[in-house]
Design an enzyme around this catalytic site. Sequence first.
Site, PDB file in Angstrom:
ATOM      1  N   LYS A 126     -12.132  -1.275   6.899  1.00 45.25           N
ATOM      2  CA  LYS A 126     -11.330  -2.182   7.727  1.00 45.25           C
ATOM      3  C   LYS A 126     -11.750  -2.077   9.191  1.00 45.25           C
ATOM      4  O   LYS A 126     -12.164  -3.044   9.787  1.00 45.25           O
ATOM      5  CB  LYS A 126      -9.838  -1.849   7.606  1.00 45.25           C
ATOM      6  CG  LYS A 126      -9.038  -2.470   6.454  1.00 45.25           C
ATOM      7  CD  LYS A 126      -9.491  -2.174   5.097  1.00 45.25           C
ATOM      8  CE  LYS A 126      -8.732  -2.845   3.997  1.00 45.25           C
ATOM      9  NZ  LYS A 126      -7.696  -2.062   3.359  1.00 45.25           N
ATOM     10  N   TRP A 132       0.816  -1.213   0.000  1.00 43.99           N
ATOM     11  CA  TRP A 132       0.000   0.000   0.000  1.00 43.99           C
ATOM     12  C   TRP A 132       0.848   1.262   0.000  1.00 43.99           C
ATOM     13  O   TRP A 132       0.555   2.216  -0.720  1.00 43.99           O
ATOM     14  CB  TRP A 132      -0.987   0.002   1.167  1.00 43.99           C
ATOM     15  CG  TRP A 132      -2.034  -1.053   1.018  1.00 43.99           C
ATOM     16  CD1 TRP A 132      -2.241  -2.129   1.838  1.00 43.99           C
ATOM     17  CD2 TRP A 132      -3.022  -1.160  -0.029  1.00 43.99           C
ATOM     18  NE1 TRP A 132      -3.291  -2.886   1.366  1.00 43.99           N
ATOM     19  CE2 TRP A 132      -3.783  -2.319   0.224  1.00 43.99           C
ATOM     20  CE3 TRP A 132      -3.330  -0.401  -1.154  1.00 43.99           C
ATOM     21  CZ2 TRP A 132      -4.835  -2.738  -0.600  1.00 43.99           C
ATOM     22  CZ3 TRP A 132      -4.370  -0.808  -1.968  1.00 43.99           C
ATOM     23  CH2 TRP A 132      -5.107  -1.964  -1.691  1.00 43.99           C
ATOM     24  N   ASP A 143      -1.261   6.744   6.187  1.00 46.95           N
ATOM     25  CA  ASP A 143      -2.319   5.829   5.775  1.00 46.95           C
ATOM     26  C   ASP A 143      -2.582   4.926   6.987  1.00 46.95           C
ATOM     27  O   ASP A 143      -1.735   4.130   7.360  1.00 46.95           O
ATOM     28  CB  ASP A 143      -1.855   5.007   4.569  1.00 46.95           C
ATOM     29  CG  ASP A 143      -2.909   4.010   4.089  1.00 46.95           C
ATOM     30  OD1 ASP A 143      -3.952   3.853   4.772  1.00 46.95           O
ATOM     31  OD2 ASP A 143      -2.688   3.381   3.035  1.00 46.95           O
TER      32      ASP A 143
HETATM   33  C1  LIG Z   1      -7.205  -1.562   2.113  1.00 40.72           C
HETATM   34  C2  LIG Z   1      -6.117  -0.578   2.149  1.00 40.72           C
HETATM   35  C3  LIG Z   1      -6.023   0.443   1.178  1.00 40.72           C
HETATM   36  C4  LIG Z   1      -6.970   0.560   0.006  1.00 40.72           C
HETATM   37  O1  LIG Z   1      -8.199   0.988   0.409  1.00 40.72           O
HETATM   38  P1  LIG Z   1      -9.370   1.332  -0.633  1.00 40.72           P
HETATM   39  O2  LIG Z   1     -10.381   1.980   0.250  1.00 40.72           O
HETATM   40  O3  LIG Z   1      -9.813   0.038  -1.228  1.00 40.72           O
HETATM   41  O4  LIG Z   1      -8.835   2.244  -1.670  1.00 40.72           O
HETATM   42  C5  LIG Z   1      -5.003   1.367   1.318  1.00 40.72           C
HETATM   43  N1  LIG Z   1      -4.126   1.296   2.323  1.00 40.72           N
HETATM   44  C6  LIG Z   1      -4.174   0.329   3.264  1.00 40.72           C
HETATM   45  C7  LIG Z   1      -3.170   0.300   4.355  1.00 40.72           C
HETATM   46  C8  LIG Z   1      -5.183  -0.642   3.202  1.00 40.72           C
HETATM   47  O5  LIG Z   1      -5.237  -1.608   4.134  1.00 40.72           O
END
Ligand SMILES: *Cc1c(COP(=O)(O)O)cnc(C)c1O
Length: 353
Positions: free
Chosen positions: A192, A100, A168
Site C-alpha cells: 500500500k 480487516w 495493523d
Molecule cells: C490490504 C490490507 C490487509 C491485507 O494485506 P495482505 O498483505 O494482502 O495480507 C490487511 N490490513 C489492512 C488494513 C489492509 O489494508
Amino acid sequence: MRIYNFSAGPAVLPLPVLEKAAAELVEYGDAGMSVAEMSHRSKAYDDIHTAAVELLRELMNVPSNYKILFLQGGASMQFAQIPMNLKKNGKADFVITGEWSNRAYKEASGILDARIAASSEDIKFARIPEIKDISPDADYLHICTNNTITGTRFTEIPDTGKIPLVADMSSGILSEVFDVSKFGLIYAGTQKNIGPAGMAVVIIREDLINNDNKLPVFLQYKSHADANSLYNTPPTYTIYMVKLCLEWLKSQGGVPGIQKINEAKAKILYDYLDSSALFRGIADKAHRSLMNVPFTTGDDEKDKQFVKEASAAGFANLGGHRLVGGLRASIYNAMPTEGVQALVDFMKKFESR
Ligand SMILES: *Cc1c(COP(=O)(O)O)cnc(C)c1O
C-alpha cells in the site's frame, strides 16, 4: 502512457523509483548482475537490506529497543502470527473498525480468547468507536489505524497503559507521524504505502519477542529477529524496491514532509466532496482517512457510469471495494497532488454533465 492509478493495493509507486529500478534492472552498479539474481548472502545485497532497515528506522524514528522485521505472508499472516507469538494469558482485545480488523479478530479467535473491546459495525464503520473497557489481563489490544475499505482512521492513538498496543498500519504507515513508542507491535503489508507486494514489515518491542514457545521455527518472531530477517531467503527484489521508495520518501521531507503534502492533497478531494451536489464522502468527518477516500453518488448505476468514464479518461481503479460498492480513491504517498487535482476536475465535469 502512465495513467493515474487510484488502486487500494498493490498501488501507485513513485515514478523516480520506477525509473531508477528500470535503469538498474539488468546490472546493479558494477555487480555484473541484477538485484533479482543476487545471493541474499552477498555483500551487495546485504548493503541494500541493511539500508532498507536503517532507512525505515530513521524515517519512523523507531526506538532502539524495537526490532524491524521483513516477513513473508503479507499482513494476513500477521493476523495469525501475532496471537501465536504474543499469547501469554491467552486473551486479547480487538477494536473492530472494518473488514480487516474483523479478519484479525476472527483469525486470533482460533488461537486465543479474542474479545471485542469496541466496534462501529452498527454504524457501518463510518467512524472510530470509543474504547471504554480494556481487559486488564489482555496480552494485547489490536487496532487497525487506517481502514482501507471504509476510509476512516484513528486520529488519536488510544492509551492502553501496560497492555501492549498492536496496530495493523497496512494502509497508513509512513503517511503521517506516529510515535512508535506508544505501540508494542506495528505491522503493515508493503503493497500500500511502502513499496511493491511481497512481504510485511513488523516493528516489535524487544520484550514481546518470546523466547520459549513451541511454535514452528519459521513462525517465531525470534527466528527472524536473531537473523536480521535473513533466516531464509527474503523477497530480495521487493526489499530493494522498498529501499528505493524509502529514499524517495526521505527526499520528500520524510514523514513530516509527506504528512503535510498528504493533508493538503486529501483536502482537495474532501473539500470538493463536501461541496458537490452529486458526490458525497462516506466516512464521518471526524475520522477521515488521508489515504483511502470512499465516496458515492448514492446511485449504483451512476457510480458504475462514473467508474467507466473515469477509466476511459485515464483515472484507474476508482470502484469501491467489492464488499461495500460505491467509489473509492486511494491516494497513497506516491499519488501526486496533480493526480488528485485532475481527478477533482474530472468529477466536476462529470457532475455538470
Ligand atoms: C490490504 C490490507 C490487509 C491485507 O494485506 P495482505 O498483505 O494482502 O495480507 C490487511 N490490513 C489492512 C488494513 C489492509 O489494508
